[in-house]
Design a protein around this motif. Sequence first.
Motif, PDB file in Angstrom:
ATOM      1  N   TRP A  56      28.701  37.834  39.724  1.00 56.17           N
ATOM      2  CA  TRP A  56      29.388  36.548  39.573  1.00 56.17           C
ATOM      3  C   TRP A  56      28.396  35.531  39.039  1.00 56.17           C
ATOM      4  N   VAL A  57      28.835  34.733  38.079  1.00 57.10           N
ATOM      5  CA  VAL A  57      28.048  33.631  37.556  1.00 57.10           C
ATOM      6  C   VAL A  57      28.889  32.377  37.731  1.00 57.10           C
ATOM      7  N   VAL A  58      28.358  31.415  38.493  1.00 58.02           N
ATOM      8  CA  VAL A  58      29.110  30.212  38.845  1.00 58.02           C
ATOM      9  C   VAL A  58      28.357  28.982  38.359  1.00 58.02           C
ATOM     10  N   ASN A  59      29.055  28.110  37.647  1.00 58.76           N
ATOM     11  CA  ASN A  59      28.454  26.863  37.212  1.00 58.76           C
ATOM     12  C   ASN A  59      28.145  26.023  38.448  1.00 58.76           C
ATOM     13  N   ARG A  60      26.897  25.590  38.581  1.00 57.85           N
ATOM     14  CA  ARG A  60      26.481  24.851  39.775  1.00 57.85           C
ATOM     15  C   ARG A  60      27.333  23.598  39.988  1.00 57.85           C
ATOM     16  N   SER A  61      27.781  22.978  38.924  1.00 59.07           N
ATOM     17  CA  SER A  61      28.594  21.761  39.056  1.00 59.07           C
ATOM     18  C   SER A  61      29.959  22.056  39.663  1.00 59.07           C
ATOM     19  N   HIS A  62      30.367  23.316  39.700  1.00 60.65           N
ATOM     20  CA  HIS A  62      31.654  23.696  40.295  1.00 60.65           C
ATOM     21  C   HIS A  62      31.535  24.040  41.776  1.00 60.65           C
TER      22      HIS A  62
END
Length: 119
Positions: A56-62
Amino acid sequence: MANKDNSFYQEFEVFSKRTDTAPMQYQFSLLAPNEEIALVMAQENFMRRESVADLWVVNRSHIRKMTQEEKLSLHRLDNKDYRNAKGYGYLKKKWRHYEQEMLDEKEILSWGGKKSSHE
């Protein structure tokens, strides 16, 4: 799409699972211009070292964290100690103490009406 400070790169957090039944675990952060490149970079940087079942790759701002006010709701009430499982480790010691005090040689022999050899 750029992040809040208008830089070209965005911060992403990478999570992985070793097997389909394993829990998801945090691995590292990376900088990438978008989600697609972030996923490719995560695969290149992570999967060449070890095999994974999912990534999983998650945008930190999300990612949303709790506010101080919300964190206050996590504190337990003082009268809820019975909810903390402490295990039954104390029972063995308690049982041993009970056996030593209640079932000594004199008491056991008294059940059959015999006197102890020490008397």
